[in-house]
Write a protein that holds these residues in place. Sequence first.
Motif: not given
Length: 286
Positions: A150-175
């Motif tokens: 693996i010559m290069y690795f990265e992960e980028v978080l785009l958004f996250e929401d904890e749904l007012h402590d009732h769960g999670v919604s998140m979007l991320s991308v990694k390469v």
Amino acid sequence: MTAMTTHGFKNSKQEFNFGPWKLTANKSHIMKSKDIERLAEEMNIHSLPEMLFGDNILKVQHAGGFGIVFNATDALRRVDNGHGTVKVACADAWQESRADSEHSKEIAKSYDWTFTTDYKGTLMGDQVKLKVTPTTDRIDLEKLKAREQIMYFEEVLLFEDELHDHGVSMLSVKVRVMPSSFFLLLRFFLRVDGVLIRTNDTRIYHEADKNYLLSEYTSRESKMSSLENIPPSLYTDPNEISQYLPLKYLLCEKLEFPPGVDNTSVCGSAQNSATIDSTNTPPAKT
């Protein structure tokens, strides 16, 4: 590859060259409340994720000027606020399980409070862009499992929401980049406690000697009641729980280079972009 830190924030910009491709990962701080409010008004959305990284991007650009970029704003533009059947059923179940919460009553009726998005990335290019066509070709996951540097690795978080402590919604991308290829995973992960778990994944794979990229979009979902035999500790791990979620939708596409462009030629420049929208493309059979 370069990196920098500025103004006390954990800001960074990393660049990595892979043949004619340049991969760029920008990471910055959470958007300020006033900027989030302004963006929500502009997008005509009742609310946006509480942790929104508006300046975070992952960009993969060919020397010929075309490529693909991932960012939170374009992803949120793909959120359907039209009260789809699944979302309403989910909201009703969630509201019923949280009958004592005034917040649950408010969010269940006004917008897609889960921020579910089918975003697959944004095509870059001015005069030239990748051409998106349906395909029966599949990403060779077994090849990806092979031991390769693996010559290069990265992960980028785009958004996250904890749904007012009732769960999670998140979007991320990694390469990750290997000597002969690169692989990207864009993942939307949703967990609504006591109701359901959902993943919308876009996998993109490119081999250095090919004049195209392969893209696979999958949507998986399961009610919590159907996961009773799965250890609850896995519910919070997208990588582990995804294998237990039934496949609801599969779309396989080929992102083809513009005519006359290969992995050694250089032409044009990239300035404009267009979000990938496969709404009218039929899903591949599973």
